[in-house]
Design an enzyme around this catalytic site. Structure first.
Site, PDB file in Angstrom:
ATOM      1  CD  GLU A 108      -2.684  -1.336   2.484  1.00 55.72           C
ATOM      2  OE1 GLU A 108      -3.911  -1.455   2.466  1.00 55.72           O
ATOM      3  OE2 GLU A 108      -2.005  -1.379   3.539  1.00 55.72           O
ATOM      4  CD  GLU A 141      -2.759  -6.412   3.975  1.00 55.50           C
ATOM      5  OE1 GLU A 141      -2.342  -5.270   3.816  1.00 55.50           O
ATOM      6  OE2 GLU A 141      -2.779  -7.286   3.063  1.00 55.50           O
TER       7      GLU A 141
END
Length: 257
Positions: free
Chosen positions: A114, A134
Site C-alpha cells: 500500500e 492481510e
C-alpha cells in the site's frame, strides 16, 4: 522529524524519505505514521522537485503495519486512529505535488505494498516479493489496499493477491504492472537517482500540474485538483489585484469584464 525511524533529507531539489527500522522489517507504527505525514508537509514547503522513498536494511522495503502496534487496539481505536491516521499519511504521500519514486529494496507486503502504491514510479530490486497477506491474519488491507491499489494495479490483480494469497517475485510483478522497473539487488538507489535526474530536467510547474491531472483521472483527488487549478487562475487575474486593493483602501471594488 518527530521519529528518527523515518529519515528525511532534502538536497539538490531531491527529497529522500527512508524507513529506518530494519530490525522490525521497517514495519510502521503510529509514531511513524505521524512522521510520514510530517515529512510530506516539510517536502511540500521545500524546494524539492522529486522525492524518493526507500526502506533501510535491504531485507524489507516495508512489512506493513506493525502487528504489535495494532493487534491490541480495541475496535474503535483501531478504526479511528490506526486506519484513519494511516490513510491520512498515505494520502499525503500519494498526493505530493512532486513525483514520488519508491525503491523496493526489500519485500513489500501488506501495508508495504500500500505504501509503494502511493508512488508514481516503483523500482524493485531482483530479490523482492510483493503481496497482500492481510486476510490470512483476519484483517483487511486497510490503508487503501483495496481502493488505491485497485485503481493503480487493476481490481483482478488485487483480487489475486488479497483473496487468493498470491505473492509475486520481482520479475512477475514487472510483467503484471505492479512495478515499473527491476534492477539487480543493491542497485535500486542508483536507479532511483537516475529517474530523479530525469524529473529534474523537466519543467517543475508542468510536472506538478500533469501529476495533479493524472491523479484526478484516477479519482485520487478530484476536488483538490479542480479547486487548485481554478484558484491558480483566480490568483493570476486582475480581479484579485483589484479586490485586494479595494479591501486595503476601504473602497468598493471595480471589476472589469
Amino acid at each position: 522529524m518527530s521519529d528518527p525511524r523515518v529519515g528525511l533529507s532534502i538536497e539538490d531539489c531531491v527529497a529522500r524519505i527512508t524507513l529506518r527500522r530494519p530490525e522490525k522489517l521497517n514495519a510502521i507504527d503510529e509514531d511513524m505514521i505521524d512522521a510520514l505525514l510530517q515529512a510530506c508537509r516539510i517536502i511540500e514547503r521545500s524546494d524539492a522537485r522529486v522525492a524518493i522513498l526507500a526502506g533501510e536494511g535491504g531485507k524489507s522495503f516495508c512489512a506493513g503495519g506493525d502487528i504489535d502496534a495494532w493487534s491490541n487496539l480495541d475496535a474503535d481505536t483501531f478504526s479511528r486512529r490506526w486506519l484513519r491516521d494511516g490513510h491520512g499519511a498515505f494520502d499525503a504521500l500519494a498526493r505530493l505535488t512532486v513525483p514520488l519514486i519508491a525503491v523496493l529494496n526489500g519485500h513489500a507486503l501488506g501495508g508495504g505494498l500500500e505504501l509503494a502504491a502511493c508512488a508514481d514510479l516503483r523500482i524493485a530490486e531482483a530479490h523482492v516479493k510483493i503481496g497482500q497477506p492481510e486476510p490470512g491474519l483476519g484483517i483487511i488491507p486497510g490503508w487503501s489496499g483495496t481502493q488505491r491499489a485497485s485503481r493503480r494495479f487493476g481490481t483482478q490483480l488485487v483480487r489475486r493477491m488479497a483473496l487468493f494469497g498470491e505473492v509475486y517475485a520481482a520479475q512477475e510483478a514487472l510483467a503484471l504492472g505492479l512495478v515499473d522497473q527491476v534492477v539487480a539487488t543493491g542497485e535500486g538507489a542508483a536507479a532511483a537517482d537516475a529517474a530523479a535526474a530525469r524529473v529534474l530536467k523537466r519543467s517543475p510547474r508542468a510536472t506538478e500540474l500533469t501529476k495533479m491531472l493524472i491523479n484526478a483521472a484516477e479519482g485520487e483527488e478530484n476536488e483538490r485538483v479542480v479547486e487548485a487549478l481554478a484558484g491558480a487562475v483566480a490568483a493570476a487575474s486582475e480581479d484579485l489585484t483589484e479586490g485586494l486593493a479595494a479591501y486595503r483602501q476601504k473602497r468598493p471594488a471595480h471589476f472589469g469584464k
